[in-house]
Design an enzyme around this catalytic site. Structure first.
Site, PDB file in Angstrom:
ATOM      1  CB  SER A 172      45.808  34.531  43.427  1.00 14.76           C
ATOM      2  OG  SER A 172      44.972  34.493  42.260  1.00 14.76           O
ATOM      3  CG  ASP A 173      41.924  39.790  45.036  1.00 17.14           C
ATOM      4  OD1 ASP A 173      41.006  39.593  44.213  1.00 17.14           O
ATOM      5  OD2 ASP A 173      41.805  40.596  45.983  1.00 17.14           O
TER       6      ASP A 173
END
Length: 732
Positions: A276-277
């Site tokens: 994920s970011d």
């Protein structure tokens, strides 16, 4: 071709001159099969807590708990840059039960100790070999400090310079973007760090250029424009990918199973893991598709997010979701397998710990700084040079350098995060003094309190120094908070009081050379009309000011080219060269055509444009055959002549258009380019291989179609290339 051979030779020399460096690549054959067996054995030993731990990414700073490393509850860390601190977490791993090594990540976006131009500035060089070298040295320095994973390359295509992260990409074009993405991937991984191709997908197309905003992208445009750089990076060997913050067509990218699983893993066969970011798993609540972090964790994992970056949602909730049967153990195991696969292919189980004593010697080496200087030179774009005022003439006896940006501060683009071998960066006034004759007086006035240019220090002193000189060099642009993530802007003029100063400098009546260091194309309409010359850089890094001095004094002939169209006004955005035709194209003095009432259609500086101290001409475009089958190829050639007084490099560009097809096709599409060195007066035949398979487009169902019909071919030095040839695509 000669230039590429020279670049390849330099790359080989620099690589062999450096200490042995582990090259990162996917293993194949029996070695890969052996890795899968080792993963199977490891998975059988792991507890549920240890499996979830492999998907947990935490970072240096407040809240970091090294006991999670010791207990096997952490799979990766980020933002550790000091080798001694990296060594501490590596030692903590060996206190865990299974001793599974950590992946140690960092945003080494355009350097580690040696800084190179922003990625947009590297793309401006249109030199893939040089871009690969810059990534190699960035990776090599980071690896020497114990980093083994970088959150780069960012390959988002953007056609809206209001977006603050424009500086991290390669601009507006899919072909150039894919070429740069592959080069940077190869370079980083040859330097010893795994890459993270990001942000998957559509982040560069956020509405209104506002960071984190929604993106709406038609399927055909998604496949033809935004996905090619990701595919190119993965084909070059990228081991990981990062999901985007934004929602794509209503589905948050962090929970987009269609993109992360069906396309990335299913259709493309990606074997690595997806992270994920920063905190984007928990942000699924704010996107409105999860009631709490537990539901967010479940939806993210089942969509295809393997690692939770700085969100803590997996660490706190994923085990409970598995125990409750809401997340199948098989899905968890597959995510863990992908993380372990990358660790094994990276060789982390066999790598020695970082050596803090050895690291400083590998920072800012001569080889790295040589590449940094050349990247800064080739990435600088000469946008205007009225009356050939540059290079600085012998008749000039006094130069006033104006602007605080001419002297580097300890801003983020200049600092060495680990404090390893940081060296003095030559200020622009000093660099000019070194290169100009001793009888030329160079004075400097900062004008502003800081590089940001938001408030004056002594405006009148700057104006007096300018008025007393023969030539004014004003170094202005974007710095400080005006750059990068969360730095979207609605006004694209010079920030703060810089425009006020520029107008005062022009009012002195002395010729003004405007040197820009920005993170995106600005609106330069006023400057283009009033200053004598404009040299655009996208922050040249460690050697940036030396490179500027080389260009201003004529030691280096500029060769940078625009990777992203410069708008005349913000109202034109999005503006890009590859637009579709309309039913009412622009017609002079015809109101009911596709025009503005108050502005021209075309950009101020088009894609591919850039001036040189030489002048290049094109003639005799030829195609090896009048037609080719849909599975065939032809050779396209053109004669390029350096008709100027200096040796120089030209970026020869090939564009195509298919006037009639099953779908409306862009007016121009870049399909090839090469950078060639030509001596003054030299003529060279430049050749391209044009394959029919690369001339198609995707329809609204995502199907790739190559239509028979006429293909127009344009060759020249920008997207306005005028030398034309054609070939006909025919069914076999």
């Amino acid at each position: 071709m000669a230039l590429r051979l020279v670049a390849a030779f330099l790359l080989l020399c620099l690589a062999t001159a450096a200490p042995a460096q582990q090259v990162v690549s996917w293993k194949t054959g029996r070695e890969a099969q052996g890795i899968e067996r080792r993963i199977d054995a490891l998975l059988r030993q792991m507890t549920l807590k240890e499996k979830v731990g492999q998907l947990h990414l935490s970072g240096r700073g407040e809240g970091f708990d090294i006991n999670q490393v010791r207990s096997g509850e952490m799979g990766a860390v980020m933002n550790f840059v000091v080798p001694a601190e990296v060594l501490a977490v590596q030692k903590a791993v060996r206190e865990s039960r299974l001793k599974i090594p950590l992946i140690i990540g960092l945003d080494a976006v355009h350097g580690f100790s040696t800084y190179f131009p922003f990625p947009l500035g590297q793309a401006s060089s249109w030199n893939p070999e040089l871009i690969e070298q810059a990534a190699y040295w960035s990776g090599r320095e980071a690896a020497a400090a114990g980093i083994n994973w970088t959150f780069a390359p960012m390959v988002d295509i953007t056609r809206d310079p209001r977006w603050g992260r424009t500086l991290e990409g390669a601009g507006e074009d899919a072909y150039l973007g894919a070429t740069v993405a592959a080069a940077r991937t190869r370079g980083y991984q040859r330097g010893g760090v795994a890459t993270t191709v990001k942000h998957f997908v559509g982040y560069g197309a956020v509405e209104a250029g506002r960071d984190y905003n929604t993106a709406w992208i038609p399927t055909s445009q998604l496949f033809d424009v935004h996905l090619p750089p990701f595919k190119a990076s993965l084909e070059a060997g990228s081991m990981t990918a990062m999901a985007a913050f934004n929602a794509l067509n209503g589905v948050p990218a962090t929970a987009h199973r269609g993109m992360l699983t069906d396309l990335l893993r299913g259709k493309w066969g990606f074997r690595g893991f997806v992270t994920s970011d920063f905190g984007s798993v928990t942000e699924l609540r704010l996107h409105g598709i999860a009631r709490d972090d537990a539901e967010a964790a479940r939806k993210a994992l089942l969509a295809g997010i393997d690692m939770d970056m700085m969100g803590d949602a997996y660490h706190k909730h994923l085990a409970d979701e598995v125990r409750a049967g809401r997340v199948p153990m098989k899905a968890l195991d597959e995510a863990v397998r992908r993380v372990l696969r990358v660790k094994f292919h990276l060789g982390l189980f066999d790598r020695p710990d970082v050596d803090p004593a050895a690291a400083p010697k590998l920072m800012q080496t001569e080889g790295a700084r040589e590449v940094a200087l050349q990247a800064a030179r080739e990435g600088a774009i000469l946008l205007k040079n009225a009356d050939d005022i540059l290079p600085i003439r012998d008749s000039v006896k006094s130069v006033a350098v104006i602007g605080a940006m001419a002297v580097p501060e300890d801003e983020r683009v200049w600092t060495d995060p680990a404090g390893l071998g940081r060296r003095v960066i030559t200020p622009l006034p000093d660099a000019l003094r070194e290169r100009l004759s001793q009888d030329v007086r160079v004075t400097f006035e900062p004008a502003f309190t800081k590089n940001c240019g938001t408030e004056f220090a002594d405006k009148q002193a700057a104006i007096r120094a300018a008025a007393e000189s023969d030539l004014i060099v004003a170094m202005l642009g974007e710095d400080c908070a005006f750059l990068g993530e969360a730095a979207s802007r609605t006004k694209l003029g010079l920030p703060g009081v810089q425009q006020e100063l520029l107008e005062a400098l022009v009012a002195t009546g002395k010729p003004v050379v405007l040197v820009l260091a920005t993170g995106r194309p600005l609106v330069l309409t006023w400057a283009s009309e009033h200053v004598a010359a404009i040299l655009q850089t996208f922050h040249g890094g460690t050697e940036g000011r030396a490179a500027i001095a080389d260009i201003l004094t004529g030691r280096y002939n500029p060769s940078g080219r625009v990777p992203m169209s410069f708008p005349r006004s913000v109202g034109q955005i999005p503006i890009y060269y590859g637009q579709l035709p309309t039913g009412r194209p622009e017609r002079p003095r015809e109101r009911y055509s596709s025009i503005y009432m108050d502005e021209l259609n075309e950009p101020l500086y088009p894609f591919g444009y850039g001036l040189s101290y030489s002048r290049f001409t094109y003639a005799d475009a030829r195609v090896s055959a009048a037609s080719m089958p849909l599975d065939g190829a032809v050779e396209v050639s053109v004669e390029v002549t350096n008709a100027g007084p200096r040796d120089g490099q030209e970026v020869v560009q090939l564009y195509i258009r298919q006037p009639v097809a099953s779908l409306s096709r862009p007016l121009r599409q870049l399909k090839g380019f090469t950078k060639v060195m030509l001596k003054a007066g030299e003529r060279k035949t430049v050749r391209f291989r044009l394959e029919a398979a690369r001339l198609g487009a995707h329809d609204d169902e995502g199907r790739y179609v190559v239509d028979p019909g006429e293909i127009e071919i344009y060759l020249g030095g920008s997207s306005r290339a005028a030398v034309k040839a054609q070939v006909r695509l025919e069914k076999s």
